[in-house]
Write an enzyme that holds these catalytic residues in place. Structure first.
Site, PDB file in Angstrom:
ATOM      1  N   ASN A 166       0.860  -1.347  -0.516  1.00 32.02           N
ATOM      2  CA  ASN A 166      -0.163  -0.400  -0.188  1.00 32.02           C
ATOM      3  C   ASN A 166       0.839   1.083  -0.181  1.00 32.02           C
ATOM      4  OD1 ASN A 166      -1.826   2.399   1.053  1.00 32.02           O
ATOM      5  ND2 ASN A 166      -3.371   1.424   1.844  1.00 32.02           N
ATOM      6  N   ASP A 168      -0.096   4.741  -0.150  1.00 31.38           N
ATOM      7  CA  ASP A 168      -0.652   5.537  -0.421  1.00 31.38           C
ATOM      8  C   ASP A 168       0.065   7.316   1.321  1.00 31.38           C
ATOM      9  OD1 ASP A 168      -2.673   4.147  -0.316  1.00 31.38           O
ATOM     10  OD2 ASP A 168      -4.323   3.984   1.363  1.00 31.38           O
ATOM     11  N   HIS A 169       0.975   5.819   1.925  1.00 32.75           N
ATOM     12  CA  HIS A 169       1.622   6.791   3.052  1.00 32.75           C
ATOM     13  C   HIS A 169       2.909   7.803   2.401  1.00 32.75           C
ATOM     14  CE1 HIS A 169       0.532   5.540   6.449  1.00 32.75           C
ATOM     15  NE2 HIS A 169       1.406   4.174   6.248  1.00 32.75           N
ATOM     16  N   ARG A 177       3.315  18.224   1.861  1.00 30.25           N
ATOM     17  CA  ARG A 177       3.725  19.747   1.914  1.00 30.25           C
ATOM     18  C   ARG A 177       3.288  20.434   0.787  1.00 30.25           C
ATOM     19  NH1 ARG A 177       8.784  22.042   2.386  1.00 30.25           N
ATOM     20  NH2 ARG A 177       9.269  21.396   4.563  1.00 30.25           N
ATOM     21  N   HIS A 202      -5.954   3.673  -1.913  1.00 32.25           N
ATOM     22  CA  HIS A 202      -6.924   3.836  -1.505  1.00 32.25           C
ATOM     23  C   HIS A 202      -7.207   5.492  -1.149  1.00 32.25           C
ATOM     24  CE1 HIS A 202      -9.589   4.370   3.079  1.00 32.25           C
ATOM     25  NE2 HIS A 202     -10.542   4.427   1.515  1.00 32.25           N
ATOM     26  N   ARG A 204     -10.104   8.286  -1.382  1.00 28.37           N
ATOM     27  CA  ARG A 204     -10.153   8.571   0.026  1.00 28.37           C
ATOM     28  C   ARG A 204     -11.361   9.335  -0.859  1.00 28.37           C
ATOM     29  NH1 ARG A 204     -10.695   7.881   5.512  1.00 28.37           N
ATOM     30  NH2 ARG A 204      -8.841   6.327   5.832  1.00 28.37           N
ATOM     31  N   ARG A 208      -7.030  12.674   0.828  1.00 32.33           N
ATOM     32  CA  ARG A 208      -6.480  13.371   2.124  1.00 32.33           C
ATOM     33  C   ARG A 208      -5.095  12.448   1.315  1.00 32.33           C
ATOM     34  NH1 ARG A 208      -7.256   9.527   7.341  1.00 32.33           N
ATOM     35  NH2 ARG A 208      -9.313  10.507   7.082  1.00 32.33           N
ATOM     36  N   GLU A 229      -8.603   0.263  -2.770  1.00 31.31           N
ATOM     37  CA  GLU A 229      -9.512   0.771  -2.117  1.00 31.31           C
ATOM     38  C   GLU A 229     -10.375   1.146  -2.142  1.00 31.31           C
ATOM     39  OE1 GLU A 229      -7.591   0.823   1.817  1.00 31.31           O
ATOM     40  OE2 GLU A 229      -6.054  -1.158   1.711  1.00 31.31           O
ATOM     41  N   THR A 260      -8.088   3.428   8.153  1.00 36.14           N
ATOM     42  CA  THR A 260      -9.268   2.896   7.837  1.00 36.14           C
ATOM     43  C   THR A 260      -9.360   1.427   9.897  1.00 36.14           C
ATOM     44  OG1 THR A 260      -8.791   1.877   6.087  1.00 36.14           O
ATOM     45  CG2 THR A 260     -10.403   0.810   6.847  1.00 36.14           C
ATOM     46  N   GLU A 310     -10.938  -9.702   2.997  1.00 37.10           N
ATOM     47  CA  GLU A 310      -9.687  -9.156   2.571  1.00 37.10           C
ATOM     48  C   GLU A 310     -10.242  -9.357   4.827  1.00 37.10           C
ATOM     49  OE1 GLU A 310      -7.378  -5.678   1.917  1.00 37.10           O
ATOM     50  OE2 GLU A 310      -6.299  -5.379   3.621  1.00 37.10           O
ATOM     51  N   HIS A 350      -3.526  -5.104   7.940  1.00 35.96           N
ATOM     52  CA  HIS A 350      -3.446  -4.276   8.558  1.00 35.96           C
ATOM     53  C   HIS A 350      -2.798  -4.064  10.228  1.00 35.96           C
ATOM     54  CE1 HIS A 350      -4.848  -0.111  10.084  1.00 35.96           C
ATOM     55  NE2 HIS A 350      -5.472  -0.445   9.032  1.00 35.96           N
ATOM     56  N   GLY A 372       1.238  -1.970   4.343  1.00 40.86           N
ATOM     57  CA  GLY A 372       1.587  -0.213   3.688  1.00 40.86           C
ATOM     58  C   GLY A 372       2.740   0.350   5.264  1.00 40.86           C
TER      59      GLY A 372
HETATM   60  N1  PXP Z   1      -5.408  -3.267   3.988  1.00 42.86           N
HETATM   61  C1  PXP Z   1      -6.534  -1.880   4.650  1.00 42.86           C
HETATM   62  C2  PXP Z   1      -8.456  -2.082   3.447  1.00 42.86           C
HETATM   63  C3  PXP Z   1      -6.820  -1.480   4.938  1.00 42.86           C
HETATM   64  O1  PXP Z   1      -7.011   0.067   4.481  1.00 42.86           O
HETATM   65  C4  PXP Z   1      -5.041  -0.555   5.038  1.00 42.86           C
HETATM   66  C5  PXP Z   1      -4.034   0.554   5.327  1.00 42.86           C
HETATM   67  O2  PXP Z   1      -4.439   1.404   4.762  1.00 42.86           O
HETATM   68  C6  PXP Z   1      -3.860  -1.981   5.004  1.00 42.86           C
HETATM   69  C7  PXP Z   1      -4.520  -3.249   4.576  1.00 42.86           C
HETATM   70  C8  PXP Z   1      -1.971  -1.504   5.033  1.00 42.86           C
HETATM   71  O3  PXP Z   1      -1.965  -1.386   6.171  1.00 42.86           O
HETATM   72  P1  PXP Z   1      -1.086  -0.828   7.274  1.00 42.86           P
HETATM   73  O4  PXP Z   1      -0.942   0.518   6.465  1.00 42.86           O
HETATM   74  O5  PXP Z   1      -1.219  -0.667   8.778  1.00 42.86           O
HETATM   75  O6  PXP Z   1      -0.152  -1.541   7.028  1.00 42.86           O
END
Ligand code: PXP
Length: 398
Positions: A166, A168-169, A177, A202, A204, A208, A229, A260, A310, A350, A372
């Site tokens: 993932n 997203d980060h 920034r 994801h 959203r 964000r 996602e 989430t 999942e 997660h 992620g």
């Molecule tokens: N699965 C889902 C459905 C999530 O929402 C997330 C977080 O965005 C993850 C997996 C990954 O989780 P983590 O970032 O804690 O590894």
């Protein structure tokens, strides 16, 4: 009801549930009122079964299943538990057949156990055509009784657990920034080059982190598998249908949450979820439902027509003490088995990190892990490529 399940070769790359196979034999023994009898199931490779096939049946090459009933002449009648016999199965041949017949290896193994069991009872499809038909009918009936699922089982991976990253980060840092860097699209490329089997983002409603531009570019550049996602919101559904990711994962979304927070409640949101799955199915997009490890949610996932679930591993990962962690893990293990046996494909994610992932990756029923935060946190110090490779190592050695 003694059922012995053993291996005569390492078969680590094949995914199936030992307890389900054992349970199948128990159900067969119960069906024939043979609970006081013992059966041994030996899983082996092609080389192993070839030896037995040549020695005892004088036939060349591998076969899928061989049965060796204990004859009445043997002293097994004097033992406290009567032996019904041995069923030998080549998992390699079963895996090939499963792939050809587009079914899971687990399903194929259950079929072969039923077939082998009927041989132990004296049925023989080689004696006459009539007996062959009779045996085939029995096999079908038994299979239906043992596998009580309504869905057609989708084909499943028989290889090691996949790692989807993932990203997203990466977008979160960029958005902090308000600049163009770091780019989650570049990050996805690095993850794929390091060996990840998929990329997850994801999109959203509040945008964000991941932006529309990101998903568009990722759709063009991701070579492995893009998993989007999303919540069941009209706007995002429209984007997904246009974008056509390789799959979507429906998640609950709250504006105030940091990430989430829990699984979807399929039961209370059944109508919306069913409708979204239908729309995705019409566009050829498989749907995964992010749920807590809960039997009712799994049943509901089957009912609404999901392809994947999942399983939310957050409570297992966050458990502060070992006892609680073990309890949460057991829930994941049982839920994964239930989902798998119900014909769902099973992913998990997660909160997984470099310490708690191995245990989950060892579960035979889980196909893919979505990770992620832990990978991105480590990437800050060792680089993204290295962080992904290290997580791959954790999964591989598990
Ligand atoms: N699965 C889902 C459905 C999530 O929402 C997330 C977080 O965005 C993850 C997996 C990954 O989780 P983590 O970032 O804690 O590894």
């Amino acid at each position: 009801m003694p059922v012995q399940l053993s291996y005569n070769s390492p078969l680590a790359e094949y995914k199936f549930s030992n307890s389900t196979l054992r349970g199948t034999v128990c159900q067969l023994l119960a069906k024939y009122n043979l609970e006081d009898h013992a059966v041994s199931v030996v899983l082996m490779d092609d080389a192993g079964i070839t030896g037995f096939n040549e020695q005892y049946r004088h036939r060349q090459g591998a076969t899928n299943v061989l049965s060796f009933p204990f004859s009445e002449a043997e002293e097994s009648n004097q033992l406290p538990v009567q032996e019904l016999g041995d069923i030998l199965i080549s998992v390699e041949t079963a895996a090939r057949e499963a792939e050809k017949e587009r079914k899971t290896i687990q399903t194929r193994l259950i079929e072969l156990i039923i077939h082998g069991f009927l041989h132990l009872l004296g049925h023989d499809h080689e004696r006459s055509e009539a007996e062959a038909w009779e045996m085939w009918d029995l096999e079908k009936q038994l299979f239906k009784k043992i596998i009580k699922i309504k869905t057609i089982t989708p084909p499943r991976s028989t290889t090691m657990t996949h790692l989807a990253i993932n990203v997203d980060h990466v977008a979160t840092i960029r958005e902090a920034r308000g600049t163009l860097e770091p780019d989650p699209v570049f990050a996805a490329g690095v993850c794929e080059l390091a060996g990840a089997s998929g990329i997850v983002v994801h999109l959203r409603e509040d945008r964000r982190h991941i932006q529309d531009r990101d998903v568009k570019l990722l759709r063009e550049t991701v070579k492995t598998k893009l998993n989007l996602e999303m919540a069941t919101s009209k706007e995002i559904i429209k984007i997904a249908l246009k974008l056509k990711p390789d799959m979507v994962t429906l998640v609950p979304e709250k504006r105030q949450e940091l990430t989430t927070e829990g699984g979807l409640d399929i039961i209370s949101n059944e109508k919306k979820i069913r409708k979204t799955i239908k729309k995705m199915a019409a566009a050829g997009i498989p749907v995964s439902l992010f749920i807590d490890p809960d039997a009712e949610q799994i049943e509901a996932a089957v009912d609404v027509g999901a392809t994947f679930v999942e399983l939310h591993t957050g409570r297992y990962c966050d458990a502060p003490v070992e006892k609680e962690r073990d309890r949460e893990f057991l829930l994941i293990e049982r839920s994964a088995e239930l989902a798998y046996d119900s014909g769902l494909r099973v992913n998990a994610g997660h909160g997984l990190d470099y310490f708690n992932t191995a245990r989950v990756a060892r579960l035979e029923t889980i196909e893919e892990l979505s990770i992620g935060h832990a990978v991105m946190a480590r990437a800050i110090f060792v680089g993204l490529d290295q962080a992904v490779r290290e997580m791959m190592d954790v999964i591989l050695t598990a």
